[in-house]
Enzyme design. Structure first.
Site, PDB file in Angstrom:
ATOM      1  N   ASN A 201     -17.607  70.961  15.909  1.00 30.11           N
ATOM      2  CA  ASN A 201     -18.548  72.076  15.736  1.00 30.11           C
ATOM      3  C   ASN A 201     -17.084  73.965  15.599  1.00 30.11           C
ATOM      4  O   ASN A 201     -17.210  74.599  15.058  1.00 30.11           O
ATOM      5  CB  ASN A 201     -20.000  72.606  16.004  1.00 30.11           C
ATOM      6  CG  ASN A 201     -20.292  70.563  15.988  1.00 30.11           C
ATOM      7  OD1 ASN A 201     -20.353  69.882  16.587  1.00 30.11           O
ATOM      8  ND2 ASN A 201     -21.023  70.900  14.750  1.00 30.11           N
TER       9      ASN A 201
ATOM     10  N   HIS B 298     -17.553  54.781  11.922  1.00 35.27           N
ATOM     11  CA  HIS B 298     -18.593  55.410  11.659  1.00 35.27           C
ATOM     12  C   HIS B 298     -18.616  53.352  10.828  1.00 35.27           C
ATOM     13  O   HIS B 298     -19.919  54.451  10.085  1.00 35.27           O
ATOM     14  CB  HIS B 298     -18.743  56.553  10.367  1.00 35.27           C
ATOM     15  CG  HIS B 298     -18.493  57.106  11.612  1.00 35.27           C
ATOM     16  ND1 HIS B 298     -19.611  58.015  12.148  1.00 35.27           N
ATOM     17  CD2 HIS B 298     -18.062  58.351  11.501  1.00 35.27           C
ATOM     18  CE1 HIS B 298     -19.780  59.224  12.865  1.00 35.27           C
ATOM     19  NE2 HIS B 298     -18.451  59.467  13.066  1.00 35.27           N
TER      20      HIS B 298
ATOM     21  N   TYR C  51     -19.434  60.637   5.079  1.00 32.94           N
ATOM     22  CA  TYR C  51     -18.518  61.091   5.735  1.00 32.94           C
ATOM     23  C   TYR C  51     -17.570  61.855   4.636  1.00 32.94           C
ATOM     24  O   TYR C  51     -16.611  62.923   4.954  1.00 32.94           O
ATOM     25  CB  TYR C  51     -17.859  60.312   7.087  1.00 32.94           C
ATOM     26  CG  TYR C  51     -18.903  60.367   8.521  1.00 32.94           C
ATOM     27  CD1 TYR C  51     -18.931  61.666   9.208  1.00 32.94           C
ATOM     28  CD2 TYR C  51     -20.062  59.380   8.742  1.00 32.94           C
ATOM     29  CE1 TYR C  51     -20.217  61.710  10.039  1.00 32.94           C
ATOM     30  CE2 TYR C  51     -20.826  59.709   9.285  1.00 32.94           C
ATOM     31  CZ  TYR C  51     -20.662  61.278  10.575  1.00 32.94           C
ATOM     32  OH  TYR C  51     -21.623  61.508  11.530  1.00 32.94           O
TER      33      TYR C  51
END
Lengths: 764, 764
Positions: free
Chosen positions: A158, A442, A285
């Site tokens: 982030n 993932h 993603y």
């Protein structure tokens, strides 16, 4: 006119220079150094801004976006600047505030350029100065869950988002700031910020992963603004030194970095994208990564055109945009392959960027304009302007999604994802079959799984991930425990489970070494589209081979889905094949007993999360289950033996915090089997609306489904409709050549065909 | 112009003749006999048809409907006439075929009149002759489930549907047929048909029930076409003799006919409608009955204008149209009170008729035109034409739904249904509180229950009925066993259960003797709307008093719902209050334990259908549960004691055929209680969209909810928000006068107010 000419020139240059892709990867310090840099130059350029100003008020989509953005930023300016001391997870106040700040900063910078109003420049300056005040003394974020904690946010990821956006703002106000102000900001904010997410977090930065892409791009964007080629070099090729242990894994179970692995932006572009533009982590993603990939590509194209970034790897960036748009249902929602949150769609801001940049730097594909129209907004830059002009001038053509096979893997040789689309009486039916590689951290353990859509409705669903992104109540918005214990497990998917154990025993390392293999993808006949793939590593000693076909038979209301799984194992096992239908059960053609008390179906590998609602057996050779959803009827017909267990399940057991959705499932269980087939058909039929209360075509049209021939090399399946018309589907498991001739004998009659498969009418 | 004048004349006559309602009910044979009858005269008239013809091509909505109907009928004519021997339940072929036939017959008749094309008349004639061929020898329908089996259908009800529509077709082709053909049809089809559903089925015909309304109207419509006043008399006032046992009940448990009960069409208009136009069975059946009520009224108005049917009972028919439109959520779906199938809405064909007829024979209410616009079709008759002209001429005004109280019972003194509507930040919040009479055989045992909507979304749902109308797989489309064992039971509703026994012990006879009593309905202040009602008969010896209020407090994003139940019992009991929320649980502020195995919550009265998923207790005085649904967050905060059980349930236990929806519920259980309160608040707050992944206002704004004062006459509740602002709601249980002064003392401070309730800010 001007634009059109410019595009033609780009087009010409594109066709001429498909050379020296490898040369580009070497080092940018060898590349022709650009002159003293102009500002803005990342997503806005001096000429671009002039052009935008000259068009203001004449391009509705651009003007509307501008008005919306202006209103949003004006409200924030009124609200005043807030730069709180970081404290919360995503969903919490400080997280959402800093997130909002970087989004508004970027927008305010753009507004300053377009509107020439210093209010916006001042706002950017003031906020940057606030950040420069607190950053030097900020410790790492107090939340400790991440393998790479940020400073403003709980993870470096982030923080990188912040820098990607803020770099653009800085670029926009660069010339508004005094040299002293710039020096101060670079020294106290941008350089230490870039250093923190790279040098001080090599495990985050020096990886192939969507996280690292953001990190690389963040550093690259600020490097471009600051005209720092050395820093740009780090962004493009990673840190020279990192001391990462090659055995180390991240929170999600993914490797940080394998030995010898190339890193940096170009490696992140090279590796996870297949030549077809499929991103190995999956569409959710891919969407997330598209923004940094494309915005940095745009900036590189503007500042370092000599890099020819859009031609890199045979133009994979532009290709990936089209690929991603094809990985959606009729409503534009991404197929939730691997970790994907349902509902994410091409209406997201990342796809607005992708479509705009794809249009401008690609071939001006007019079908992208129809997506842009649906999106209803554009980027406030050169690309958005060109899109808005195209829409204004009525150039949009429909974006037609086709059946397609998308290879996975850097070289396109690690399996893939097949999409079959068949026109139905009401809406398009879409099959998504996954036979890809693991998909990095993932990835789910779901070789040869599938999902089925009718228009924008899920018929057979993929569960997606177990996470409520940014919803603080649910584990701070992060991945939930159930993502590992349920969503990633094989039983959570519409594919074969052996002995209640997930593929590769749910081991990430093992899974990452393998991928399924395409056997056949043939959509040359729109009335019979076939995909077939094999998986031989998920369960050592067991070969799985799944073939799925949309059959458009005029005696049926809609094309039906034929699903054939061939299993050959060295030893006897239990095989479970779940179908996660959605809706209310209407009827079954077999006896079943509802459980008086509900118990979990198993104890581990995801089975512990399934309530066993009922159990039955069929004595007729076919198990037929009909259900109703969103005004339509659906029926699954499956070939079963008298010994097969037919299980009705519901998700939700061992779920202490109500994290799971309580969706139903139907499992066909074959016990003590070595060599065995699952053969099924799924039909969509009929309609019922509560307003008219009229039910049409509410029953299945399959009278009987049966295996009439099988040996190691061939299978023949008979499909009989309610009128008694019979068709036979024949398939060769050993030879996928289009030209080979095959022959089988059934009850003294010989059937011959050319190519891997054949569907033929047979006499009653 | 012409139309306008005609309306003015009607208007004048309406205002003049509000007299002699009773006189009308006596006998129509005394009424001035009409002249030799014209045809058509039921829903089309000679002058009406001329007018329609003259306007063709100039009134879009009418023209579009005409084109659609023509296409539909043309397709059926191509298909050919099918009059199969009756065999199936609803949903089955013969049922659906005969149903389609009567619908097409009616439309073909109308097309003949409007288009002057004999193809349509011939089609009607040929089909009627087919029916006349088979009818005389038809036995009663082979399906034996109904108390009144039909001949074409499994119940007389559907046979009556057939005759209501077919009479109109007959009227339209009357003059096209030869006298011999008419004689044949009347002798072999219409008269025996009318006789069968009346004289031969008195239990069906001589009742007050929506079934009988259809029967009465069927006989009345054909009587009007045949100009048979004696038969019309039977339709209006029922059979003189019927020999019905006053103790006999129908399949749904309703009485056939009480002793001395008036019957026939006028009685069916008189009794089930309250003076407010609320139909005691509930909106779903009101919708169903609206068509025969209104189409017969239209025909009577045309053929027997002297009856002044639209003025009957103070114009209740026209009033009921408006009432029914108000009994809908923001999407136009009817609130599923009692037996109601969800999804039925004002888009149904019955409501197209109602709106058209309401507009034409009412005051030309322009707000009805906006509903007609949404419906997108009109009747192909005088009424439809006038609506289409109104829409064309831009006269439509919005239909604004308001908070309203609808009395139940013939005289409006048997409780009622209250609707509170409060403007929210995104959409309107709507509370539906039911304190009505039993609602005949379709009534549920749910005194003082409620449901809550936000726009078209159910927040706290009413389950509706357990039936899949016309879906053959589900019990032939009829009521399912679970309608009795679950849907009608008290625990299936959001109201109080005592000792796990339904209201009136689920006994229909007892329930039918009682109704709840309004205590207060006050919506004079849009920021504090209150409804309050009492129920003293559901559990002998126990008084229930529920008060619900929408409070619009500016410190909250939306108005919240305050819910107060006061219970006073002679002995100790267990009290359960369920809230059937919809969505995914986000968080709870108390500890709970999920069940390792699921068991039913109880053994009978609906409890056997609930799985107990989890159980908890709160030690803080408040139980708070938050959930997420359709992109929004909701929180229930309830005052609880340490001893209260907090139960999480899911519908679906003891449901052998998967008939029930597996929806969640939350039950607050107070054990061993005599005099006790349930005090709760429900908030709608915040938003989350999966595309933006931004969660706003995801948490409840209630810090604390507490009872600060209670005695037999008064209650005071403190509501504290997250900022610590406190408000107090004071309520008088014994005196509902608007002018009385009340006083209570809390911690030595005296609070005084005028009127039944007061909300006041209090110091921190």
């Amino acid at each position: 006119m001007f634009l059109k000419k410019k595009f033609q020139i780009i087009l010409v240059s594109l066709t001429l220079v498909v050379a020296s892709c490898k040369a580009q990867t070497k080092s940018i310090s060898n590349a022709k150094k650009s002159n003293k840099q102009e500002h803005p130059s990342l997503i806005l350029t001096k000429t671009g801004v002039e052009k935008i100003k000259s068009q203001l008020g004449t391009v509705p989509l651009f003007d509307e976006t501008l008005a919306k953005v202006k209103a949003e930023v004006d409200a924030e300016i009124l609200n005043g600047i807030e730069v709180p001391i970081p404290k919360d997870f995503s969903g919490g106040y400080t997280h959402e505030r800093h997130k909002k700040n970087f989004i508004i900063l970027q927008k305010a910078g753009v507004l300053y350029q377009i509107l020439d109003d210093e209010t916006y420049a001042k706002y950017v300056k003031d906020m940057l100065l606030e950040y420069a005040k607190v950053y030097p003394t900020l410790p790492v974020h107090p939340q400790t869950r991440s393998y790479a904690r940020g400073k403003l946010f709980w993870q470096c990821l982030n923080d990188s988002n912040w820098l990607v956006y803020t770099s653009q703002a800085y670029d926009c106000v660069y010339n508004y700031l005094s040299e002293n102000e710039r020096k101060h900001l670079e020294k106290d904010l941008f350089r230490p910020f870039a250093k923190f997410i790279s040098v001080e977090n090599p495990k985050f930065f020096n990886r192939v992963h969507n996280h690292s892409t953001w990190g690389n791009v963040a550093v690259g964007m600020i490097a471009l603004v600051m005209d720092d080629d050395k820093l740009l070099e780090t962004a493009l090729h990673g840190l020279k030194k990192d001391n990462i242990d090659p055995n180390e894994k991240d929170n999600d179970g993914g490797y940080i970095k394998k030995k010898g692995q190339k890193v940096g932006f170009l490696a992140n572009l090279e590796e996870p994208f297949s030549p077809d533009g499929y991103y190995t982590e999956g569409p959710y993603y891919q969407r997330y990564a598209m923004y940094p990939f494309l915005v940095f590509a745009e900036a590189l194209e503007n500042v370092k055109p000599e890099l020819k970034i859009f031609e890199y790897k045979d133009g994979v960036l532009l290709k990936s945009i089209s690929t991603l748009l094809n990985l959606t249902d009729a409503d534009g929602n991404f197929f939730p392959l691997n970790d994907g949150q349902k509902g994410m769609s091409y209406y997201s801001r990342e796809l607005v960027s992708a479509v705009n940049i794809g249009y401008f730097y690609g071939d001006n594909r007019t079908d992208l304009l129809s997506i842009a129209k649906d999106q209803g907004e554009v980027l406030l830059d050169d690309t958005g302007l060109s899109v808005a002009i195209g829409v204004r001038d009525g150039l949009a053509t429909p974006f037609v999604k086709k059946s397609m096979n998308l290879s996975d893997g850097k070289n396109g040789d690690e399996g893939g994802v097949a999409i079959l689309r068949a026109k139905g009486s009401k809406e398009e039916l879409t099959l998504v079959m996954k036979y890809s590689a693991q998909g990095l951290s993932h990835g789910h353990y779901d070789k040869l799984s599938f999902s089925l859509y009718e228009g924008g409705n899920e018929v057979i669903q993929d569960y997606g991930m177990s996470r409520y992104v940014n919803i603080q109540q649910k584990g701070g918005g992060n991945y939930l425990k159930e993502n590992t214990t349920w969503a990633k497990q094989t039983i959570a998917h519409n594919t074969v489970n052996q002995d209640e154990i997930s593929h590769f025993s749910g081991d990430f390392e093992t899974g990452s070494m393998h991928h399924s293999e395409k056997y056949l993808f043939d959509v040359s006949n729109s009335n019979l589209q076939v995909v077939s793939a094999k998986e031989i590593n998920a369960y050592p000693g067991t070969n799985l081979h799944r073939t799925m076909a949309f059959v458009n038979d005029e005696t049926f209301e809609n094309p039906y889905l034929l699903d054939i799984i061939k299993i050959n194992a060295e030893n006897e096992h239990q095989y479970d094949l779940p179908y996660y239908y959605l809706g209310q059960i209407m009827s079954a053609n077999f006896e079943y007993t509802k459980s008086e008390n509900l118990k979990p179906l198993g104890t581990k590998n995801g089975y512990q999360h399934l309530w066993k609602e009922a159990e039955g057996k069929s004595g007729t050779g076919n198990a037929k289950l009909s259900w109703f959803n969103k005004e339509r009827f659906y029926t699954l017909t499956s070939v079963v033996s008298n010994d097969d267990d037919l299980l009705f399940t519901r998700i939700g057991a061992n779920d202490p915090n109500f994290n799971l959705r309580n969706d139903p499932g139907f499992i066909i269980r074959k016990n003590n089997s070595k060599d065995v087939y699952f053969v099924s058909i799924i039909e969509s039929h009929g309609h019922y609306a509560p307003v008219s209360e009229i039910a049409t075509n509410a029953f299945s049209n399959i009278k009987n489904l049966s295996i009439v021939y099988s040996d190691d090399a061939y299978l023949a399946v008979n499909i009989e409709n309610e009128n008694g018309d019979k068709k036979m589907f024949m398939f060769s498991f050993k030879d996928n050549s289009k030209t080979s001739t095959h022959q089988i004998k059934i009850e003294n009659k010989t059937y011959e065909w050319i190519g891997t498969y054949k569907l033929t009418e047979i006499n009653k």
